[in-house]
Motif scaffolding. Structure first.
Motif, PDB file in Angstrom:
ATOM      1  N   PHE A  18       0.823  -1.205   0.000  1.00 26.16           N
ATOM      2  CA  PHE A  18       0.000   0.000   0.000  1.00 26.16           C
ATOM      3  C   PHE A  18       0.859   1.258   0.000  1.00 26.16           C
ATOM      4  O   PHE A  18       0.556   2.241  -0.685  1.00 26.16           O
ATOM      5  N   GLU A  19       1.946   1.213   0.740  1.00 23.47           N
ATOM      6  CA  GLU A  19       2.791   2.385   0.908  1.00 23.47           C
ATOM      7  C   GLU A  19       3.506   2.793  -0.369  1.00 23.47           C
ATOM      8  O   GLU A  19       3.892   3.962  -0.520  1.00 23.47           O
ATOM      9  N   THR A  20       3.702   1.867  -1.293  1.00 23.28           N
ATOM     10  CA  THR A  20       4.404   2.186  -2.537  1.00 23.28           C
ATOM     11  C   THR A  20       3.479   2.701  -3.634  1.00 23.28           C
ATOM     12  O   THR A  20       3.945   3.115  -4.696  1.00 23.28           O
ATOM     13  N   ILE A  21       2.200   2.686  -3.379  1.00 24.18           N
ATOM     14  CA  ILE A  21       1.228   3.157  -4.375  1.00 24.18           C
ATOM     15  C   ILE A  21       0.969   4.637  -4.136  1.00 24.18           C
ATOM     16  O   ILE A  21       0.642   5.044  -3.021  1.00 24.18           O
ATOM     17  N   SER A  24      -2.654   9.383  -5.209  1.00 19.84           N
ATOM     18  CA  SER A  24      -3.616   9.661  -6.283  1.00 19.84           C
ATOM     19  C   SER A  24      -4.150   8.372  -6.902  1.00 19.84           C
ATOM     20  O   SER A  24      -5.306   8.315  -7.333  1.00 19.84           O
ATOM     21  N   VAL A  25      -3.325   7.343  -6.942  1.00 21.99           N
ATOM     22  CA  VAL A  25      -3.752   6.051  -7.487  1.00 21.99           C
ATOM     23  C   VAL A  25      -4.722   5.366  -6.520  1.00 21.99           C
ATOM     24  O   VAL A  25      -5.706   4.748  -6.949  1.00 21.99           O
ATOM     25  N   ILE A  26      -4.466   5.480  -5.226  1.00 24.24           N
ATOM     26  CA  ILE A  26      -5.403   4.934  -4.241  1.00 24.24           C
ATOM     27  C   ILE A  26      -6.750   5.635  -4.357  1.00 24.24           C
ATOM     28  O   ILE A  26      -7.810   4.996  -4.333  1.00 24.24           O
ATOM     29  N   ARG A  27      -6.722   6.959  -4.501  1.00 25.69           N
ATOM     30  CA  ARG A  27      -7.976   7.703  -4.639  1.00 25.69           C
ATOM     31  C   ARG A  27      -8.732   7.248  -5.894  1.00 25.69           C
ATOM     32  O   ARG A  27      -9.951   7.105  -5.871  1.00 25.69           O
ATOM     33  N   GLY A 123      -9.143  -2.811   4.671  1.00 31.97           N
ATOM     34  CA  GLY A 123      -9.440  -2.029   3.479  1.00 31.97           C
ATOM     35  C   GLY A 123      -8.199  -1.718   2.677  1.00 31.97           C
ATOM     36  O   GLY A 123      -8.233  -1.738   1.440  1.00 31.97           O
ATOM     37  N   LYS A 124      -7.098  -1.427   3.347  1.00 33.73           N
ATOM     38  CA  LYS A 124      -5.844  -1.166   2.636  1.00 33.73           C
ATOM     39  C   LYS A 124      -5.398  -2.392   1.841  1.00 33.73           C
ATOM     40  O   LYS A 124      -4.922  -2.268   0.706  1.00 33.73           O
ATOM     41  N   LEU A 127      -7.635  -2.661  -1.293  1.00 34.80           N
ATOM     42  CA  LEU A 127      -7.286  -1.684  -2.325  1.00 34.80           C
ATOM     43  C   LEU A 127      -5.962  -2.041  -2.994  1.00 34.80           C
ATOM     44  O   LEU A 127      -5.827  -1.919  -4.218  1.00 34.80           O
ATOM     45  N   THR A 128      -4.994  -2.485  -2.212  1.00 38.52           N
ATOM     46  CA  THR A 128      -3.698  -2.870  -2.783  1.00 38.52           C
ATOM     47  C   THR A 128      -3.852  -4.054  -3.732  1.00 38.52           C
ATOM     48  O   THR A 128      -3.273  -4.079  -4.827  1.00 38.52           O
ATOM     49  N   ALA A 129      -4.642  -5.032  -3.328  1.00 37.29           N
ATOM     50  CA  ALA A 129      -4.870  -6.203  -4.176  1.00 37.29           C
ATOM     51  C   ALA A 129      -5.561  -5.810  -5.472  1.00 37.29           C
ATOM     52  O   ALA A 129      -5.243  -6.346  -6.548  1.00 37.29           O
ATOM     53  N   CYS A 130      -6.482  -4.871  -5.381  1.00 36.68           N
ATOM     54  CA  CYS A 130      -7.187  -4.436  -6.587  1.00 36.68           C
ATOM     55  C   CYS A 130      -6.250  -3.695  -7.534  1.00 36.68           C
ATOM     56  O   CYS A 130      -6.344  -3.857  -8.756  1.00 36.68           O
ATOM     57  N   VAL A 131      -5.353  -2.879  -7.000  1.00 37.93           N
ATOM     58  CA  VAL A 131      -4.346  -2.235  -7.852  1.00 37.93           C
ATOM     59  C   VAL A 131      -3.508  -3.301  -8.547  1.00 37.93           C
ATOM     60  O   VAL A 131      -3.234  -3.207  -9.757  1.00 37.93           O
TER      61      VAL A 131
END
Length: 451
Positions: A18-21, A24-27, A123-124, A127-131
């Motif tokens: 998560f921290e490397t994304i 703006s990409v998380i949003r 949740g993090k 979201l990371t898995a979806c990216v």
């Protein structure tokens, strides 16, 4: 391609944090999650979706950890993923990535959500898995190229690897296991465009299968099941059997620095994305010259070859869903009613004025539009009026593209309309769900999305 390219893609999917994304990409991933959720609820009561959902519910437990959103039920992760994937692709409002001609949301989010709920992930982590799923699936779609899309529905084929990447990340697969998951996912890749000629229901089966097959591949890899290490580029792999213009460089292009999630577009019109550029260009002409449908004698939609390949077989649409793949019908709705939304298709795809306008529309291959595709989807139309004028419309970025995107307020409005479309959720329920979705990054555990 050499084996390290596949290995690099698998390592990326397995080790992404998560921290490397970028924030703006998380949003953007949160935006895409809300957009998908609304699209899924809009699938309620669609005949093909209800058949698939009822089938999977009959095959599994009557309750479980994972939500089947349209029926307010729960089941196993596999069956919930399949039902939600089918539901989210029928309204033709789910997202699209231009360069890969791939709809990531409808295969990534159903699989990832079902597994995150089953495993109690945060949740993090979701979201990371979806990216990870987006980045893998989009790159596989770009790798397979235009020749693949001419025959194969990329969402059904590349979608298996996208779902495997997302689920594999949630299962905490190591890079070697992720590579095996890709192999098992790729060997199950399927989805042919022939269904459009018959107005068949296959499109929903494609997404259900892709989400389920990718999920299955990841779980099998977690238990030690092996898959082909070179399923993408091997002499009997996906490219060999499904493409004549595969480009190996696409698999790792900018991996970790170029975020394809941020390149993904939202759908504005409730139709096949190939119709959107021309629809926007026609709206431009009608508005600028204060024209009505009756003022128009003839419309030429200047398109790329992919549009002709997918839309060309639909000459006389017989169902609402088939009409969404008819350039003439979409432009007819825009001209007659001012928009091509869900209710317009349902009520008017066979209306006399719309059918009359349909018969005025032809598609023509345009060299500029075709050379720009699929990286850019330019909209161009040539409109001949009853009084003898020839007018031209052009849109370089259709509504919903990253450079002409939807705001969060517009996304909320769209999601609410989708939820209300067939009673998928009430306005109050949807408002509560949106609050939960916007706060997903802070959720210690992914719970129920529905109130």
């Amino acid at each position: 391609m050499t084996a390290p390219s596949s290995a690099a893609l698998a390592e990326f999917a397995a080790t992404l944090t998560f921290e490397t994304i970028p924030a703006s990409v998380i949003r953007r991933t949160e935006d895409l999650l809300l957009d998908w959720f609304g699209s899924c609820l809009a699938g309620k009561n669609a005949r093909a979706v209800e058949i698939l959902a009822t089938f999977v519910e009959s095959m599994g437990p009557q309750d479980g950890p994972s939500e089947i959103l349209i029926h307010r039920k729960t089941s196993s992760p596999l069956l919930a993923a399949m039902a939600n994937a089918a539901a989210s692709h029928v309204a033709e409002q789910d997202d699209v990535h231009n360069g890969s001609v791939f709809h990531p949301a409808t295969v990534v989010f159903p699989a990832a959500l079902a597994v995150a709920q089953a495993l109690g992930r945060s949740g993090k982590e979701l979201l990371t898995a979806c990216v990870a799923g987006y980045e893998v699936g989009i790159r596989v779609g770009e790798f397979l190229g235009r020749s693949h899309y001419k025959v194969f529905h990329t969402t059904g084929t590349a979608g298996t690897l996208a779902a495997a990447a997302a689920v594999g990340h949630l299962l905490k697969l190591n890079p070697e296991q992720m590579l095996h998951a890709f192999g098992s996912a790729g060997t199950q890749s399927a989805g042919l465009w022939e269904f459009l000629r018959d107005a068949a229901d296959s499109k929903q089966l494609h997404t259900a299968h892709a989400a389920g097959a990718g999920l299955t591949a990841a779980y099998l890899a977690h238990k030690g099941f092996t898959g082909a290490r070179r399923i993408l580029e091997g002499p009997q792999g996906m490219a060999a059997g499904m493409s004549s213009d595969a480009d190996i460089s696409k698999l790792t292009d900018g991996l970790g620095t170029r975020w394809t999630v941020a390149e993904t577009s939202f759908k504005f019109h409730a139709s096949c994305r190939h119709t959107h550029p021309a629809a926007d260009a026609l709206q431009q002409v009608l508005q600028q010259h204060a024209l009505t449908a009756s003022d128009v004698k003839h419309v030429t939609a200047l398109v790329h070859q992919g549009a002709i390949d997918v839309l060309g077989p639909v000459t006389d649409p017989q169902t609402v869903h088939q009409s969404k793949f008819s350039m003439g019908t979409v432009l007819g709705l825009v001209a007659v009613l001012g928009r091509a939304g869900l209710s317009e298709f349902d009520a008017s795809f066979k209306a006399g004025e719309v059918v009359s306008f349909h018969d005025k529309v032809v598609m023509e291959l345009d060299p500029e539009v075709d050379s720009a595709y699929p990286a850019r989807w330019i909209g161009k139309v040539r409109v001949e009026t009853i009084d003898g004028r020839v007018l031209h419309g052009r849109v370089d970025e259709p509504k919903g593209d990253p450079g002409n995107t939807l705001s969060r307020a517009e996304l909320e409005d769209k999601a609410l309309r989708l939820a209300l479309y067939h009673g998928g959720a009430s306005e109050a329920e949807m408002r509560t769900a949106m609050t939960r979705l916007w706060a997903m990054a802070d959720a210690p555990q992914v719970g129920r999305l529905r109130p």
